[in-house]
Design a protein around this motif. Structure first.
Motif, short mmCIF file in Angstrom:
data_model
loop_
_atom_site.label_atom_id
_atom_site.label_comp_id
_atom_site.label_asym_id
_atom_site.label_seq_id
_atom_site.Cartn_x
_atom_site.Cartn_y
_atom_site.Cartn_z
N VAL A 281 30.71 44.28 25.76
CA VAL A 281 29.82 44.01 26.89
C VAL A 281 30.61 43.74 28.17
O VAL A 281 30.28 44.27 29.24
CB VAL A 281 28.89 42.82 26.56
CG1 VAL A 281 28.13 42.37 27.82
CG2 VAL A 281 27.90 43.21 25.48
N LEU A 282 31.66 42.93 28.08
CA LEU A 282 32.42 42.61 29.28
C LEU A 282 33.19 43.81 29.81
O LEU A 282 33.35 43.96 31.04
CB LEU A 282 33.38 41.45 29.00
CG LEU A 282 32.72 40.09 28.89
CD1 LEU A 282 33.77 39.00 28.63
CD2 LEU A 282 31.93 39.75 30.15
N LEU A 283 33.67 44.68 28.94
CA LEU A 283 34.30 45.90 29.43
C LEU A 283 33.28 46.75 30.18
O LEU A 283 33.59 47.32 31.25
CB LEU A 283 34.89 46.69 28.26
CG LEU A 283 36.15 46.12 27.61
CD1 LEU A 283 36.58 46.96 26.42
CD2 LEU A 283 37.29 46.01 28.61
N ALA A 284 32.07 46.84 29.66
CA ALA A 284 31.02 47.59 30.34
C ALA A 284 30.68 46.96 31.69
O ALA A 284 30.54 47.66 32.70
CB ALA A 284 29.77 47.67 29.45
N VAL A 285 30.56 45.63 31.70
CA VAL A 285 30.28 44.93 32.96
C VAL A 285 31.41 45.15 33.95
O VAL A 285 31.18 45.32 35.17
CB VAL A 285 30.07 43.42 32.69
CG1 VAL A 285 30.02 42.63 34.01
CG2 VAL A 285 28.79 43.20 31.90
N GLY A 286 32.63 45.13 33.48
CA GLY A 286 33.77 45.35 34.36
C GLY A 286 33.71 46.70 35.04
O GLY A 286 33.96 46.82 36.25
N PHE A 287 33.38 47.75 34.29
CA PHE A 287 33.26 49.08 34.88
C PHE A 287 32.11 49.14 35.88
O PHE A 287 32.20 49.81 36.92
CB PHE A 287 33.08 50.13 33.79
CG PHE A 287 34.35 50.48 33.07
CD1 PHE A 287 35.38 51.14 33.74
CD2 PHE A 287 34.54 50.15 31.74
CE1 PHE A 287 36.57 51.47 33.09
CE2 PHE A 287 35.71 50.48 31.08
CZ PHE A 287 36.73 51.13 31.76
N ILE A 288 31.01 48.45 35.57
CA ILE A 288 29.88 48.41 36.51
C ILE A 288 30.29 47.74 37.82
O ILE A 288 30.02 48.25 38.92
CB ILE A 288 28.69 47.68 35.87
CG1 ILE A 288 28.12 48.50 34.71
CG2 ILE A 288 27.60 47.42 36.92
CD1 ILE A 288 27.05 47.79 33.92
N LEU A 289 30.97 46.59 37.71
CA LEU A 289 31.39 45.88 38.92
C LEU A 289 32.46 46.66 39.69
O LEU A 289 32.58 46.51 40.90
CB LEU A 289 31.92 44.49 38.54
CG LEU A 289 30.90 43.49 38.05
CD1 LEU A 289 31.59 42.18 37.64
CD2 LEU A 289 29.84 43.22 39.11
N ARG A 290 33.21 47.45 38.98
CA ARG A 290 34.23 48.26 39.66
C ARG A 290 33.59 49.26 40.61
O ARG A 290 34.10 49.51 41.71
CB ARG A 290 35.08 48.97 38.61
CG ARG A 290 36.15 49.88 39.20
CD ARG A 290 36.96 50.54 38.11
NE ARG A 290 37.88 51.53 38.66
CZ ARG A 290 38.69 52.29 37.93
NH1 ARG A 290 38.69 52.16 36.61
NH2 ARG A 290 39.48 53.17 38.52
N PHE A 291 32.46 49.84 40.19
CA PHE A 291 31.83 50.88 41.00
C PHE A 291 30.61 50.37 41.77
O PHE A 291 30.19 50.98 42.75
CB PHE A 291 31.42 52.06 40.10
CG PHE A 291 32.61 52.73 39.46
CD1 PHE A 291 33.45 53.53 40.20
CD2 PHE A 291 32.89 52.55 38.11
CE1 PHE A 291 34.56 54.15 39.61
CE2 PHE A 291 33.98 53.16 37.51
CZ PHE A 291 34.82 53.96 38.27
N VAL A 292 30.01 49.25 41.30
CA VAL A 292 28.87 48.64 42.01
C VAL A 292 29.20 47.16 42.18
O VAL A 292 28.72 46.30 41.44
CB VAL A 292 27.56 48.81 41.21
CG1 VAL A 292 26.38 48.32 42.06
CG2 VAL A 292 27.35 50.26 40.79
N PRO A 293 30.03 46.81 43.16
CA PRO A 293 30.54 45.43 43.29
C PRO A 293 29.50 44.45 43.85
O PRO A 293 29.54 44.05 45.01
CB PRO A 293 31.72 45.60 44.25
CG PRO A 293 31.36 46.79 45.08
CD PRO A 293 30.58 47.70 44.18
N ILE A 294 28.58 44.06 43.00
CA ILE A 294 27.48 43.21 43.46
C ILE A 294 27.91 41.76 43.72
O ILE A 294 27.14 40.98 44.28
CB ILE A 294 26.33 43.21 42.42
CG1 ILE A 294 26.84 42.73 41.06
CG2 ILE A 294 25.73 44.60 42.31
CD1 ILE A 294 25.77 42.64 39.99
#
Length: 261
Positions: free
Chosen positions: A37-50
């Motif tokens: 889950v955290l790896l997935a969240v990390g990739f999301i934040l990398r491209f969508v830095p909310i």
């Protein structure tokens, strides 16, 4: 009259660090789920830095005293000092518990949990926040990736293992207070000085909460087995030595008796 004798096996004194796992499968499932889950969240934040807006707001508070304290705290736990602190703490735990097994569980718990977080940083490869030249000079170069925060991961790992080590002692409350203060202090510090986003710090806390129980479980299962194996080898070597001495004495007896004749 009975006499005291040495223990017949490895030390059975329990520490929370070595308590047999009660929920082995659950700990493993939670750890794997946390990592995925955290790896997935990390990739999301990398491209969508909310989390950028909040992080920038905290970074630009311009509270000089808070910034200076945060800088000092961050510098004190850079990788080399952090490793030194971990070694010193491990030696202290070993001396206080008088058991190398507990010291090894302490060191391994911090090192493995922290090391896995550092490996996750390389996988996600989220860029660091842009820092001014003055801030880069103050805290040093931060070329490695940002998610999750290595400083917060180390502090959270150290706090978790410290609390676990002190859980069955009268120092449990002190361990909890020290651990929480260290964790909150580092989490705030990395955002205040702008070396990490808020999501990086939060991810490190979640990482340790999800991964460390499985790491502790692995240590609690592996270390006693190593201890038992070493104990059997010591006993076997001692028995072999004793047997050799007995045979030597027996072989000398007839010769001595013959000479007596």
């Amino acid at each position: 009259m009975t006499s005291s004798s040495a223990p017949s096996g490895p030390s059975t004194a329990q520490s929370a660090l070595l308590t047999p796992p009660a929920h082995l499968r659950r700990d493993i499932v939670v750890a794997i789920s946390t990592i995925v889950v955290l790896l997935a969240v990390g990739f999301i934040l990398r491209f969508v830095p909310i989390d950028v807006a909040f992080s920038n707001a905290v970074h630009h508070l311009h509270v000089s005293v808070l910034t200076q304290v945060a800088e000092g705290f961050y510098r004190s736990l850079k990788p080399l000092p952090a490793a030194g602190i971990m070694v010193i703490a491990t030696v202290a735990v070993g001396l206080l518990s008088r058991r190398w097994q507990v010291a090894l569980a302490f060191f391994g718990g911090v090192a493995v949990t922290w090391g896995l977080a550092e490996a996750a940083k390389l996988v996600v490869d989220r860029p660091r926040p842009g820092m001014s030249e003055a801030m880069t000079h103050a805290v040093g170069a931060t070329a490695d990736p940002s998610f999750p925060s290595g400083h917060v991961a180390f502090t959270a790992s150290f706090a978790a293992v410290l609390i676990c080590a002190l859980w069955a002692t009268r120092w449990r409350a002190l361990g909890i207070v020290v651990g929480v203060v260290l964790l909150v202090g580092m989490s705030v510090s990395v955002v205040v000085i702008g070396v990490h986003y808020a999501g990086d710090a939060l991810a490190s806390i979640v990482w340790v909460a999800g991964v460390y129980p499985a790491v502790r479980t692995g240590g609690a299962m592996l270390i006693p087995r190593v201890d038992a194996l070493l104990f059997r080898r010591r006993v076997g070597a001692r028995d072999l030595t004793d047997d050799g001495g007995s045979r030597g004495s027996a072989s000398q007896s007839p010769g001595t008796w013959h000479e007596g004749r």
